[in-house]
Motif scaffolding. Structure first.
Motif, mmCIF file in Angstrom:
data_model
loop_
_atom_site.group_PDB
_atom_site.id
_atom_site.type_symbol
_atom_site.label_atom_id
_atom_site.label_comp_id
_atom_site.label_asym_id
_atom_site.label_seq_id
_atom_site.Cartn_x
_atom_site.Cartn_y
_atom_site.Cartn_z
ATOM 1 N N THR A 325 21.911 53.260 44.739
ATOM 2 C CA THR A 325 22.781 52.273 45.389
ATOM 3 C C THR A 325 23.223 51.174 44.428
ATOM 4 O O THR A 325 24.346 50.670 44.532
ATOM 5 C CB THR A 325 22.088 51.632 46.604
ATOM 6 N N TRP A 326 22.353 50.809 43.484
ATOM 7 C CA TRP A 326 22.702 49.711 42.586
ATOM 8 C C TRP A 326 23.831 50.094 41.627
ATOM 9 O O TRP A 326 24.720 49.269 41.371
ATOM 10 C CB TRP A 326 21.476 49.235 41.829
ATOM 11 N N PRO A 327 23.863 51.307 41.075
ATOM 12 C CA PRO A 327 25.026 51.692 40.266
ATOM 13 C C PRO A 327 26.344 51.594 41.029
ATOM 14 O O PRO A 327 27.376 51.235 40.453
ATOM 15 C CB PRO A 327 24.705 53.135 39.870
ATOM 16 N N VAL A 328 26.314 51.910 42.328
ATOM 17 C CA VAL A 328 27.531 51.763 43.135
ATOM 18 C C VAL A 328 27.970 50.297 43.152
ATOM 19 O O VAL A 328 29.146 49.977 42.937
ATOM 20 C CB VAL A 328 27.312 52.267 44.576
ATOM 21 N N ALA A 329 27.016 49.392 43.403
ATOM 22 C CA ALA A 329 27.335 47.966 43.473
ATOM 23 C C ALA A 329 27.900 47.465 42.143
ATOM 24 O O ALA A 329 28.890 46.711 42.113
ATOM 25 C CB ALA A 329 26.096 47.169 43.855
ATOM 26 N N LYS A 330 27.298 47.878 41.033
ATOM 27 C CA LYS A 330 27.785 47.425 39.716
ATOM 28 C C LYS A 330 29.172 47.972 39.419
ATOM 29 O O LYS A 330 30.021 47.262 38.862
ATOM 30 C CB LYS A 330 26.787 47.835 38.633
ATOM 31 N N ASP A 331 29.421 49.221 39.787
ATOM 32 C CA ASP A 331 30.753 49.798 39.552
ATOM 33 C C ASP A 331 31.813 49.116 40.416
ATOM 34 O O ASP A 331 32.958 48.935 39.985
ATOM 35 C CB ASP A 331 30.730 51.296 39.829
ATOM 36 N N VAL A 332 31.441 48.766 41.645
ATOM 37 C CA VAL A 332 32.378 48.050 42.525
ATOM 38 C C VAL A 332 32.740 46.706 41.909
ATOM 39 O O VAL A 332 33.916 46.313 41.867
ATOM 40 C CB VAL A 332 31.767 47.856 43.925
ATOM 41 N N MET A 333 31.731 45.979 41.399
ATOM 42 C CA MET A 333 31.988 44.679 40.776
ATOM 43 C C MET A 333 32.910 44.836 39.574
ATOM 44 O O MET A 333 33.870 44.060 39.391
ATOM 45 C CB MET A 333 30.655 44.060 40.344
ATOM 46 N N ALA A 334 32.655 45.840 38.761
ATOM 47 C CA ALA A 334 33.507 46.078 37.588
ATOM 48 C C ALA A 334 34.932 46.441 38.001
ATOM 49 O O ALA A 334 35.906 46.023 37.358
ATOM 50 C CB ALA A 334 32.903 47.187 36.732
ATOM 51 N N PHE A 335 35.050 47.198 39.085
ATOM 52 C CA PHE A 335 36.373 47.580 39.604
ATOM 53 C C PHE A 335 37.170 46.346 40.007
ATOM 54 O O PHE A 335 38.355 46.201 39.666
ATOM 55 C CB PHE A 335 36.194 48.520 40.802
ATOM 56 N N PHE A 336 36.541 45.410 40.709
ATOM 57 C CA PHE A 336 37.228 44.186 41.134
ATOM 58 C C PHE A 336 37.606 43.325 39.932
ATOM 59 O O PHE A 336 38.686 42.719 39.903
ATOM 60 C CB PHE A 336 36.352 43.390 42.098
ATOM 61 N N GLU A 337 36.729 43.254 38.964
ATOM 62 C CA GLU A 337 37.027 42.442 37.780
ATOM 63 C C GLU A 337 38.206 43.025 37.009
ATOM 64 O O GLU A 337 39.034 42.279 36.485
ATOM 65 C CB GLU A 337 35.775 42.342 36.905
ATOM 66 N N ARG A 338 38.291 44.348 36.944
ATOM 67 C CA ARG A 338 39.458 44.971 36.303
ATOM 68 C C ARG A 338 40.725 44.660 37.086
ATOM 69 O O ARG A 338 41.780 44.349 36.509
ATOM 70 C CB ARG A 338 39.272 46.489 36.197
ATOM 71 N N GLN A 339 40.635 44.748 38.420
ATOM 72 C CA GLN A 339 41.793 44.426 39.256
ATOM 73 C C GLN A 339 42.258 42.988 39.019
ATOM 74 O O GLN A 339 43.459 42.726 38.856
ATOM 75 C CB GLN A 339 41.446 44.609 40.732
ATOM 76 N N ASP A 340 41.308 42.050 39.004
ATOM 77 C CA ASP A 340 41.659 40.641 38.815
ATOM 78 C C ASP A 340 42.256 40.411 37.433
ATOM 79 O O ASP A 340 43.218 39.645 37.286
ATOM 80 C CB ASP A 340 40.414 39.764 38.996
ATOM 81 N N ARG A 341 41.693 41.073 36.436
ATOM 82 C CA ARG A 341 42.202 40.909 35.077
ATOM 83 C C ARG A 341 43.628 41.467 34.963
ATOM 84 O O ARG A 341 44.510 40.829 34.380
ATOM 85 C CB ARG A 341 41.263 41.622 34.104
ATOM 86 N N ASP A 342 43.863 42.635 35.544
ATOM 87 C CA ASP A 342 45.205 43.229 35.506
ATOM 88 C C ASP A 342 46.213 42.357 36.243
ATOM 89 O O ASP A 342 47.359 42.191 35.798
ATOM 90 C CB ASP A 342 45.177 44.630 36.115
ATOM 91 N N ALA A 343 45.775 41.794 37.397
ATOM 92 C CA ALA A 343 46.678 40.933 38.170
ATOM 93 C C ALA A 343 47.032 39.676 37.382
ATOM 94 O O ALA A 343 48.179 39.218 37.395
ATOM 95 C CB ALA A 343 46.042 40.566 39.511
ATOM 96 N N ALA A 344 46.031 39.102 36.681
ATOM 97 C CA ALA A 344 46.278 37.890 35.902
ATOM 98 C C ALA A 344 47.233 38.186 34.742
ATOM 99 O O ALA A 344 48.138 37.393 34.444
ATOM 100 C CB ALA A 344 44.960 37.333 35.375
ATOM 101 N N GLU A 345 47.049 39.338 34.092
ATOM 102 C CA GLU A 345 47.934 39.701 32.988
ATOM 103 C C GLU A 345 49.358 39.943 33.483
ATOM 104 O O GLU A 345 50.330 39.534 32.832
ATOM 105 C CB GLU A 345 47.396 40.948 32.287
ATOM 106 N N ALA A 346 49.481 40.598 34.643
ATOM 107 C CA ALA A 346 50.812 40.843 35.201
ATOM 108 C C ALA A 346 51.499 39.535 35.568
ATOM 109 O O ALA A 346 52.708 39.361 35.341
ATOM 110 C CB ALA A 346 50.701 41.749 36.422
ATOM 111 N N ALA A 347 50.735 38.591 36.130
ATOM 112 C CA ALA A 347 51.317 37.299 36.501
ATOM 113 C C ALA A 347 51.768 36.527 35.262
ATOM 114 O O ALA A 347 52.829 35.901 35.251
ATOM 115 C CB ALA A 347 50.303 36.482 37.298
ATOM 116 N N ALA A 348 50.943 36.600 34.208
ATOM 117 C CA ALA A 348 51.307 35.901 32.972
ATOM 118 C C ALA A 348 52.554 36.513 32.347
ATOM 119 O O ALA A 348 53.437 35.796 31.849
ATOM 120 C CB ALA A 348 50.138 35.950 31.987
ATOM 121 N N GLU A 349 52.642 37.838 32.389
ATOM 122 C CA GLU A 349 53.816 38.510 31.839
ATOM 123 C C GLU A 349 55.068 38.165 32.633
ATOM 124 O O GLU A 349 56.134 37.908 32.062
ATOM 125 C CB GLU A 349 53.589 40.022 31.843
#
Length: 360
Positions: A325-349
């Motif tokens: 269960t813990w690997p699922v939680a860590k992967d979910v967190m990483a998934f959200f962080e990638r989403q937020d990072r991509d959104a921030a880069e798109a907004a800056a562009e």
């Protein structure tokens, strides 16, 4: 406290005060003239989101809300006092709909956000407004306007990052217990979850997300079968769906339905309720691996993936023992962080392109 996620209330804004017909009468001033003041405005009704509330249960007992009326105008050009606004607090995530028109008036998604739902009536004009060279003693004033009245439907949609879905007894409540501090009821019979539960998954300090467990879905849920359909709205705000599937052979699958058919049945219900739910990112979490030998569990995973043609992420876990269960939680967190990072880069562009266009 049991979650109540729907309610209807009637809100009535205050009427405006009436304008006054008055004349100045003072000693040694025989031609005082009209001096009737205006009426005060009626109070308006506002809804305000409060993060300390998590249910609409209070509206089961109180359904009528009325703002204060404006006071009437008075002589000597005295204005009536305006009625006080009425503010009704609701949980963050509340959607407000006009019952009569079925129009969505607003969606309160942030703490402190306010929405005007009924405007107070305007105060009437006193007779001092109607004097003229040909009408020096007007006996005319206007009444205060009526405040708006509306019947509102309040619908709470939980603000969660992750939504758990699956058949009854798939292990959703056990999974949310395994990865968060939430303690939903767990038992060995279907429909132990009768209302949504929220849990905060803290991967490490300052890295966390919110997960929601909703009642299990069954075939025909979109037509009202079972309990889960009425809570599907809580999945609409989520960023990721975790689809839990019981792969244990102990009882021939959940309700005699094979794991692959469980997945397909819920996909059909999601599509019938809201096609946008099917478009959300969805990961398979294959649960109850502890009831099988390791090689049998892996073989069941490969069989299921092959039957579904599944190409997305999938995990084999045992929620009751917390294994996997813990690997699922860590992967979910990483998934959200990638989403937020991509959104921030798109907004800056986008901001850069806008600045270049303005400069050009």
């Amino acid at each position: 406290m049991k979650l109540v996620d729907e309610a209807e209330i009637q809100v009535t804004a205050g009427n405006g005060g009436h304008g006054c017909v008055g004349f100045r009468r003072e000693k040694f001033i025989p031609l005082g003239g009209p001096d009737g003041g205006d009426g005060g405005d009626g109070g308006s009704v506002w809804l305000q989101a409060d993060e300390n509330l998590n249910t609409l249960v209070d509206f089961r007992h109180q359904k009528l809300f009325r703002a204060q009326r404006g006071e009437n105008g008075m002589g000597r050009q005295m204005y009536g006092k305006g009625g006080e606004d009425l503010t009704i607090t609701v949980p963050v995530g509340t959607v407000i709909t006009n019952v009569e028109t079925d129009e969505v008036i607003g969606d309160l998604t942030e703490h402190g956000q306010r929405l005007l739902v009924a405007r107070g009536g305007k105060g009437g004009l006193g007779n001092m407004h109607f004097k003229s060279s040909v009408n020096r003693a007007p006996r005319q004033a206007t009444p205060g306007g009526e405040g708006e009245q509306r019947m509102l439907k309040l619908e709470l949609k939980l603000l969660a990052d992750v939504g758990l879905l699956g058949f009854p007894n798939a292990g959703k409540s056990t999974f949310i217990r395994a990865v968060s501090a939430a303690t939903p009821k767990v038992a060995d019979y279907p429909f132990t979850t009768l209302y949504p539960n929220l849990g905060v998954v803290s991967v490490e300090p300052h890295r966390s997300f919110v997960i929601a467990d909703v009642p299990g879905l069954i075939e025909g849920a979109a037509d009202g079968a079972g309990l889960g359909a009425q809570f599907l709205r809580h999945l609409q705000r989520t960023r990721l769906l975790l689809h839990l599937v019981d792969i244990s052979p102990m009882e021939g699958g959940v309700e005699g339905v094979s794991p692959a058919e469980q997945v397909r049945a819920i996909e059909r219900e999601l599509g019938r309720h809201d096609p946008e739910l099917l478009a959300k990112p969805r990961w398979l979490v294959l649960n109850k691996a502890d009831l099988m030998f390791e090689d049998e569990a892996q073989a069941e995973v490969e069989k299921l993936v092959g039957e579904l043609g599944w190409e997305g992420p999938r995990y084999l876990v045992s929620a009751i023992s917390r294994e996997g269960t813990w690997p699922v939680a860590k992967d979910v967190m990483a998934f959200f962080e990638r989403q937020d990072r991509d959104a921030a880069e798109a907004a800056a562009e986008a901001a850069g392109h806008s600045a270049d266009a303005d400069g050009g």
